[in-house]
Scaffold this active site. Structure first.
Site, mmCIF file in Angstrom:
data_model
loop_
_atom_site.group_PDB
_atom_site.id
_atom_site.type_symbol
_atom_site.label_atom_id
_atom_site.label_comp_id
_atom_site.label_asym_id
_atom_site.label_seq_id
_atom_site.Cartn_x
_atom_site.Cartn_y
_atom_site.Cartn_z
ATOM 1 N N GLN A 17 0.828 -1.221 0.000
ATOM 2 C CA GLN A 17 0.000 0.000 0.000
ATOM 3 C C GLN A 17 0.859 1.266 0.000
ATOM 4 O O GLN A 17 0.388 2.344 -0.347
ATOM 5 C CB GLN A 17 -0.894 0.028 1.260
ATOM 6 N N TYR A 70 7.872 -9.540 5.330
ATOM 7 C CA TYR A 70 6.870 -8.551 4.929
ATOM 8 C C TYR A 70 7.071 -8.167 3.456
ATOM 9 O O TYR A 70 8.141 -7.695 3.063
ATOM 10 C CB TYR A 70 6.939 -7.284 5.808
ATOM 11 N N SER A 82 8.784 -13.995 18.921
ATOM 12 C CA SER A 82 7.449 -13.471 18.610
ATOM 13 C C SER A 82 6.459 -14.625 18.631
ATOM 14 O O SER A 82 6.634 -15.606 17.890
ATOM 15 C CB SER A 82 7.437 -12.795 17.238
ATOM 16 N N LYS A 134 -14.031 1.033 11.689
ATOM 17 C CA LYS A 134 -14.205 1.219 10.247
ATOM 18 C C LYS A 134 -15.017 0.113 9.580
ATOM 19 O O LYS A 134 -15.486 0.289 8.458
ATOM 20 C CB LYS A 134 -12.848 1.375 9.562
ATOM 21 N N GLY A 166 0.079 0.444 13.157
ATOM 22 C CA GLY A 166 0.207 0.308 11.703
ATOM 23 C C GLY A 166 -0.688 1.342 11.053
ATOM 24 O O GLY A 166 -1.689 1.750 11.636
ATOM 25 N N GLN A 180 -3.653 8.558 9.166
ATOM 26 C CA GLN A 180 -3.829 7.525 10.204
ATOM 27 C C GLN A 180 -2.686 7.582 11.217
ATOM 28 O O GLN A 180 -2.911 7.425 12.417
ATOM 29 C CB GLN A 180 -3.883 6.133 9.576
HETATM 30 P P1 NDP Z 1 -3.420 -2.506 13.559
HETATM 31 O O1 NDP Z 1 -4.198 -3.600 14.159
HETATM 32 O O2 NDP Z 1 -3.404 -1.218 14.285
HETATM 33 O O3 NDP Z 1 -3.930 -2.303 12.065
HETATM 34 C C1 NDP Z 1 -3.397 -1.293 11.280
HETATM 35 C C2 NDP Z 1 -4.288 -1.078 10.067
HETATM 36 O O4 NDP Z 1 -5.569 -0.597 10.475
HETATM 37 C C3 NDP Z 1 -3.715 0.002 9.156
HETATM 38 O O5 NDP Z 1 -2.775 -0.512 8.256
HETATM 39 C C4 NDP Z 1 -4.957 0.543 8.498
HETATM 40 O O6 NDP Z 1 -5.362 -0.357 7.473
HETATM 41 C C5 NDP Z 1 -5.974 0.485 9.646
HETATM 42 N N1 NDP Z 1 -5.911 1.712 10.454
HETATM 43 C C6 NDP Z 1 -4.861 2.163 11.216
HETATM 44 N N2 NDP Z 1 -5.175 3.284 11.847
HETATM 45 C C7 NDP Z 1 -6.434 3.588 11.506
HETATM 46 C C8 NDP Z 1 -7.302 4.630 11.865
HETATM 47 N N3 NDP Z 1 -6.922 5.592 12.698
HETATM 48 N N4 NDP Z 1 -8.555 4.635 11.333
HETATM 49 C C9 NDP Z 1 -8.955 3.656 10.489
HETATM 50 N N5 NDP Z 1 -8.163 2.627 10.107
HETATM 51 C C10 NDP Z 1 -6.909 2.577 10.621
HETATM 52 O O7 NDP Z 1 -1.879 -2.928 13.423
HETATM 53 P P2 NDP Z 1 -1.174 -3.951 12.399
HETATM 54 O O8 NDP Z 1 -1.971 -5.174 12.242
HETATM 55 O O9 NDP Z 1 -0.780 -3.195 11.190
HETATM 56 O O10 NDP Z 1 0.115 -4.310 13.233
HETATM 57 C C11 NDP Z 1 1.009 -3.267 13.604
HETATM 58 C C12 NDP Z 1 2.418 -3.759 13.431
HETATM 59 O O11 NDP Z 1 2.664 -4.875 14.282
HETATM 60 C C13 NDP Z 1 2.781 -4.280 12.032
HETATM 61 O O12 NDP Z 1 3.085 -3.246 11.122
HETATM 62 C C14 NDP Z 1 3.978 -5.125 12.341
HETATM 63 O O13 NDP Z 1 5.116 -4.307 12.492
HETATM 64 C C15 NDP Z 1 3.605 -5.739 13.679
HETATM 65 N N6 NDP Z 1 3.009 -7.089 13.503
HETATM 66 C C16 NDP Z 1 3.722 -8.158 13.983
HETATM 67 C C17 NDP Z 1 3.243 -9.430 13.857
HETATM 68 C C18 NDP Z 1 4.039 -10.567 14.385
HETATM 69 O O14 NDP Z 1 3.704 -11.728 14.094
HETATM 70 N N7 NDP Z 1 5.084 -10.326 15.129
HETATM 71 C C19 NDP Z 1 1.945 -9.721 13.177
HETATM 72 C C20 NDP Z 1 1.268 -8.520 12.747
HETATM 73 C C21 NDP Z 1 1.783 -7.261 12.918
HETATM 74 P P3 NDP Z 1 -6.250 0.105 6.182
HETATM 75 O O15 NDP Z 1 -6.212 1.594 6.092
HETATM 76 O O16 NDP Z 1 -5.565 -0.560 5.042
HETATM 77 O O17 NDP Z 1 -7.592 -0.458 6.458
#
Ligand code: NDP
Length: 321
Positions: free
Chosen positions: A27, A54, A155, A221, A287, A293
């Protein structure tokens, strides 16, 4: 921005951090990455999370390139990678493993993609039942001795696996695991609050927690379906759709939204603040797919300032059943 010690280590990480899963590479290109990283850094974020797997290595390339173009000084930020799945197709010994051969070669690949001499944190991205924990501990400790990473952790390892790794390192005088990276949010809390409970004091485990919004659900959302362009609408993320549109979950999220409105914060800010309010959490990895965001999510600090015991109890009750 508050800064917290990463477990028993002396390293301080910002209470809110920024990661690149799903976003960087699919993205977010390098130009947008620079803007998002800048917005996070301006809010005080000093920890940026990544992983070899990733976007098949593209996420590391983009983050490395963006940081290089921004000219950030190496001492100003903490960066991670995570190793386990591998990106060399089906090559035996190079996927779904934590054997010594894979780990030693994988870290070199990550450093090359990031354009760095070392990462600050390196995680074993999942446990590997086919490799003795002792072999993995030696390899991770050697990686640190070689200067390719400064701290190592796990992790989503079980509490028993983490304790076993720590005890081996202690017995052999090796570098010990310092932190785990578990999922932690209002919908997913047992591991952090119950399974790991004894590890915080016993071995000083730190936590860099992931998915504070459960992939976006806790921003509200998905209350009226799957918006275009959102994570659950992306090709390859069909598996998320049932989870994010679950009516029972979204009914709870609507109640959370009502509390957020009362406090004058957004639902996402309140959900992120709830994670950060747990003192066992060293940093909440947020994220985002846009600068807007990132900016909104960093505002979770305003919600954190309002989250007292009474409010936490009110929120916990909504998500209790
Ligand atoms: P979140 O659960 O916070 O999801 C983030 C996603 O939600 C964004 O990419 C966006 O997606 C949406 N979003 C974020 N903020 C907002 C907002 N204010 N309003 C509306 N939509 C919003 O976190 P992630 O799942 O991205 O995880 C965060 C980080 O954790 C990852 O980047 C990674 O570094 C780590 N991680 C580690 C893992 C592991 O196995 N160790 C597994 C997963 C994550 P969109 O706009 O596309 O809908």
């Amino acid at each position: 921005m508050p800064y917290r010690r990463l477990g028993n280590s002396g390293l301080k990480v910002s209470a809110l951090s920024f990661g690149s899963w799903v976003t960087f590479g699919d993205q977010i290109d390098t130009a947008l990455a620079k803007d998002c990283l800048t917005a996070a850094a301006e809010a005080g974020v000093n920890f940026f999370d990544n992983a070899e797997a990733y976007a098949g290595g593209k996420s590391e390339q983009i983050m490395g390139q963006a940081i290089a173009e921004l000219g950030w000084k190496r001492h100003s930020y903490v960066i991670s990678t995570k190793l386990f799945w591998g990106i060399n197709g089906d090559m035996i010994n190079m996927r779904n493993t934590l054997n010594r051969k894979y780990l030693m070669q994988a870290i070199d690949g990550s450093l090359e993609r990031l354009g760095l001499d070392f990462v600050d944190l390196v995680f074993c991205h999942r446990p590997d039942p086919d490799t003795p924990i002792e072999e993995t501990v030696w390899a991770m400790s050697d990686m640190i001795s070689a200067g390719k990473a400064l701290y190592w952790g796990t992790s989503e390892w079980s509490a028993d696996e983490i304790r076993a790794a720590w005890l081996i390192a202690d017995k052999r005088n090796l570098h010990k695991p310092v932190m785990d990276q578990p999922q932690y949010n209002l919908l997913h809390r047992d591991r952090v609050e119950e399974e790991y409970a004894r590890l915080y004091d016993d071995i000083g485990l730190g936590l860099t927690t992931w998915s504070p919004l459960a992939s976006g659900v806790l921003s509200g959302k998905y209350v009226h379906g799957v918006p275009e362009g959102s994570r659950a609408a992306l090709p390859g993320y069909e598996w998320l759709r049932d989870q994010v549109t679950d009516p029972e979950v979204n009914a709870k999220v609507s109640k959370l939204a009502a509390i957020a409105e009362r406090l004058g914060v957004t639902t996402a800010q309140l959900a992120i603040a709830w994670c950060a309010a747990n003192p066992r959490v060293s940093t909440v990895i947020t994220g985002a797919s846009s600068v807007q965001q990132v900016e909104e999510n960093m505002g979770a600090l305003d919600a954190l300032a309002q989250l007292d015991d009474g409010l936490r109890a009110e929120i916990d009750e909504i998500f209790a059943s």
